[in-house]
Scaffold this active site. Structure first.
Site, PDB file in Angstrom:
ATOM      1  N   ASP A  14       0.870  -1.184   0.000  1.00 27.37           N
ATOM      2  CA  ASP A  14       0.000   0.000   0.000  1.00 27.37           C
ATOM      3  C   ASP A  14       0.903   1.228   0.000  1.00 27.37           C
ATOM      4  O   ASP A  14       1.022   1.909   1.003  1.00 27.37           O
ATOM      5  CB  ASP A  14      -0.933  -0.012   1.221  1.00 27.37           C
ATOM      6  CG  ASP A  14      -0.192  -0.124   2.543  1.00 27.37           C
ATOM      7  OD1 ASP A  14       1.004  -0.507   2.541  1.00 27.37           O
ATOM      8  OD2 ASP A  14      -0.786   0.183   3.600  1.00 27.37           O
ATOM      9  N   ASP A  18       7.241   4.384   3.944  1.00 33.55           N
ATOM     10  CA  ASP A  18       8.143   3.266   4.224  1.00 33.55           C
ATOM     11  C   ASP A  18       8.074   2.183   3.149  1.00 33.55           C
ATOM     12  O   ASP A  18       9.066   1.502   2.883  1.00 33.55           O
ATOM     13  CB  ASP A  18       7.907   2.695   5.620  1.00 33.55           C
ATOM     14  CG  ASP A  18       6.448   2.389   5.918  1.00 33.55           C
ATOM     15  OD1 ASP A  18       5.563   2.989   5.283  1.00 33.55           O
ATOM     16  OD2 ASP A  18       6.189   1.564   6.817  1.00 33.55           O
ATOM     17  N   ASP A  19       6.922   2.038   2.492  1.00 34.45           N
ATOM     18  CA  ASP A  19       6.833   1.101   1.355  1.00 34.45           C
ATOM     19  C   ASP A  19       7.768   1.534   0.228  1.00 34.45           C
ATOM     20  O   ASP A  19       8.373   0.692  -0.445  1.00 34.45           O
ATOM     21  CB  ASP A  19       5.408   1.045   0.806  1.00 34.45           C
ATOM     22  CG  ASP A  19       4.373   0.692   1.849  1.00 34.45           C
ATOM     23  OD1 ASP A  19       3.970  -0.475   1.926  1.00 34.45           O
ATOM     24  OD2 ASP A  19       3.963   1.605   2.582  1.00 34.45           O
ATOM     25  N   THR A 139       3.756  -5.660   2.441  1.00 35.10           N
ATOM     26  CA  THR A 139       4.003  -4.594   3.411  1.00 35.10           C
ATOM     27  C   THR A 139       2.784  -3.699   3.604  1.00 35.10           C
ATOM     28  O   THR A 139       2.913  -2.576   4.092  1.00 35.10           O
ATOM     29  CB  THR A 139       5.227  -3.746   2.994  1.00 35.10           C
ATOM     30  OG1 THR A 139       4.998  -3.184   1.695  1.00 35.10           O
ATOM     31  CG2 THR A 139       6.492  -4.585   2.970  1.00 35.10           C
ATOM     32  N   ASN A 172      -0.202  -0.310  17.121  1.00 37.04           N
ATOM     33  CA  ASN A 172       0.059   1.079  16.724  1.00 37.04           C
ATOM     34  C   ASN A 172      -1.164   1.757  16.110  1.00 37.04           C
ATOM     35  O   ASN A 172      -1.093   2.930  15.737  1.00 37.04           O
ATOM     36  CB  ASN A 172       1.261   1.168  15.773  1.00 37.04           C
ATOM     37  CG  ASN A 172       1.007   0.497  14.428  1.00 37.04           C
ATOM     38  OD1 ASN A 172       0.001  -0.177  14.226  1.00 37.04           O
ATOM     39  ND2 ASN A 172       1.935   0.688  13.499  1.00 37.04           N
ATOM     40  N   GLU A 178      -1.657  -4.024  15.236  1.00 42.76           N
ATOM     41  CA  GLU A 178      -0.820  -3.295  14.276  1.00 42.76           C
ATOM     42  C   GLU A 178      -1.650  -2.987  13.031  1.00 42.76           C
ATOM     43  O   GLU A 178      -2.537  -3.747  12.658  1.00 42.76           O
ATOM     44  CB  GLU A 178       0.402  -4.156  13.938  1.00 42.76           C
ATOM     45  CG  GLU A 178       1.400  -3.509  12.984  1.00 42.76           C
ATOM     46  CD  GLU A 178       1.047  -3.743  11.523  1.00 42.76           C
ATOM     47  OE1 GLU A 178       1.444  -2.905  10.696  1.00 42.76           O
ATOM     48  OE2 GLU A 178       0.367  -4.745  11.218  1.00 42.76           O
ATOM     49  N   ASN A 180      -1.376  -2.881   9.599  1.00 42.37           N
ATOM     50  CA  ASN A 180      -1.545  -3.724   8.408  1.00 42.37           C
ATOM     51  C   ASN A 180      -2.467  -4.915   8.661  1.00 42.37           C
ATOM     52  O   ASN A 180      -3.158  -5.380   7.748  1.00 42.37           O
ATOM     53  CB  ASN A 180      -0.183  -4.236   7.920  1.00 42.37           C
ATOM     54  CG  ASN A 180       0.629  -3.169   7.225  1.00 42.37           C
ATOM     55  OD1 ASN A 180       0.108  -2.126   6.841  1.00 42.37           O
ATOM     56  ND2 ASN A 180       1.923  -3.415   7.074  1.00 42.37           N
ATOM     57  N   HIS A 259       9.356   1.046   8.968  1.00 40.84           N
ATOM     58  CA  HIS A 259       8.863  -0.324   9.098  1.00 40.84           C
ATOM     59  C   HIS A 259       9.169  -1.234   7.905  1.00 40.84           C
ATOM     60  O   HIS A 259       9.823  -2.274   8.030  1.00 40.84           O
ATOM     61  CB  HIS A 259       7.338  -0.316   9.280  1.00 40.84           C
ATOM     62  CG  HIS A 259       6.836   0.504  10.404  1.00 40.84           C
ATOM     63  ND1 HIS A 259       6.811   0.055  11.704  1.00 40.84           N
ATOM     64  CD2 HIS A 259       6.306   1.762  10.434  1.00 40.84           C
ATOM     65  CE1 HIS A 259       6.292   0.980  12.487  1.00 40.84           C
ATOM     66  NE2 HIS A 259       5.982   2.027  11.741  1.00 40.84           N
ATOM     67  N   ASP A 260       8.621  -0.895   6.754  1.00 38.63           N
ATOM     68  CA  ASP A 260       8.440  -1.867   5.672  1.00 38.63           C
ATOM     69  C   ASP A 260       9.715  -2.453   5.067  1.00 38.63           C
ATOM     70  O   ASP A 260       9.711  -3.621   4.653  1.00 38.63           O
ATOM     71  CB  ASP A 260       7.571  -1.256   4.573  1.00 38.63           C
ATOM     72  CG  ASP A 260       6.128  -1.076   5.023  1.00 38.63           C
ATOM     73  OD1 ASP A 260       5.749  -1.669   6.053  1.00 38.63           O
ATOM     74  OD2 ASP A 260       5.374  -0.346   4.351  1.00 38.63           O
TER      75      ASP A 260
END
Length: 340
Positions: A14, A18-19, A139, A172, A178, A180, A259-260
């Site tokens: 998505d 970070d992706d 991700t 989060n 989380e 996702n 993150h990702d």
């Protein structure tokens, strides 16, 4: 590297800030055969995340190089769509301090994403005489992957999944979940119970991969070595600084977690993670704990262990991988005369 030595992956995301860095790490680590990219709802609407994937290909110098982006599903399997504008902005890839390039290629929209995923993954697997499984790097929400497994169950022996998502202790987007996983818990349940090998990189790892001043300085040093100021580094830092501002205003974090890319980093060097096979179940009915990844740390469940859960990370080695990829991307852009 010859193609047969490269690790075959499919990127499903998505595309937010970070992706985009996960894409950069995948494309510029020089060890992957990237079969395709699919967008999905999550950080923003699928229309926006599709555009963001195309923009990211422009940023990292991989547009019009044969890499296709296929537009995925726009909503969860059973629930209303939600987005994360408070972190990723109205576009999903907001960057007020630098102008992002416009896409010069179009996404695939005439066929369902899962059909394209099935065709490309199964063709690779067959052409490669079933010697290598394709790893789906997920991700974002897991809706595309769950539907792929549901509609084309014959693909399961051909794939593994490396995902950024879930947590062992804290959430989060709620105290328990989380993001996702929570945006489509039913999809996560399908994936986690599919029998396919699943590697889960949770918040406990990604919240250690913080973009601090030292990291920003290392990124700046990439162009300083040439005595230049480039649009590429301006964009890279601009994306991270926007991310940082929103993490500060939303979570009061001094530095944002990137993150990702960790779901990609695991595939590059699994030794930088501590990982354990455990039972993980997805909560799909509780009001308080919807979307929680219930991780059986002490092997209390009688159910089969189903997920390889990363429990810790060597942060310095992760950042070495990430900075090296940014440096590789910078050099690629100059050698290709994309940056002047």
């Amino acid at each position: 590297m010859l193609n047969e030595e490269l690790l075959p992956i499919w990127l499903d995301h998505d595309c937010g800030h970070d992706d985009a860095f996960a894409m950069l790490l995948a494309f510029h680590s020089k060890i992957f055969n990237i079969l395709g990219i699919s967008s999905v709802h999550g950080n923003q609407t699928v229309d926006k995340t599709t555009i963001n994937a195309l923009i990211t290909l422009e940023i990292i110098g991989k547009s019009n190089c044969g890499y296709e982006v296929v537009k995925g599903v726009r909503s969860p399997m059973c629930r209303p769509e939600q987005v994360c504008s408070e972190i990723h902005g109205e576009t999903g890839l907001d960057c007020p301090t630098a102008e992002l390039p416009k896409p010069t290629q179009l996404p695939i929209t005439d066929r369902p994403a899962i059909q394209v995923m099935f065709e490309k993954i199964s063709k690779f697997y067959t052409d490669n005489q079933q010697k290598q499984k394709v790893i789906i790097v997920a991700t974002g929400s897991l809706t595309n992957v769950a539907l792929l497994f549901a509609v084309y169950p014959q693909i399961k022996p051909m794939v593994e999944v490396s995902l950024l998502g879930g947590s062992i202790n804290f959430g989060n987007i709620s105290p328990a979940a989380e993001y996702n996983i929570l945006v489509d818990p039913e999809a996560a349940k399908v994936v986690f119970e599919s029998g396919v090998k699943v590697i889960m990189v949770p918040l406990e790892c990604s919240h250690k991969a913080l973009v601090n001043e030292k990291i920003l300085e290392r990124i700046s040093d990439i162009e300083k070595a040439d005595g230049k100021q480039t649009q590429f580094i301006k964009i890279i830092k601009g994306l991270l600084l926007f991310f940082a501002d929103n993490y500060k205003s939303t979570f009061d974090f001094d530095h944002p977690p990137l993150h990702d890319p960790l779901a990609v980093a695991y595939l590059i060097d699994p030794t930088i993670f501590k990982c354990k096979l455990m039972r993980v179940d997805i909560e799909t009915s509780s009001h308080l704990c919807l979307g929680r990844t219930v991780v059986d740390l002490f092997s209390m469940s009688k159910l089969q262990k189903n997920v390889h859960v990363c429990t810790d990370i060597n942060v310095d080695k992760f950042w070495d991988l990430m900075i090296n990829a940014i440096d590789n991307c910078y050099n690629h852009l100059y050698k290709s005369n994309i940056l002047k």
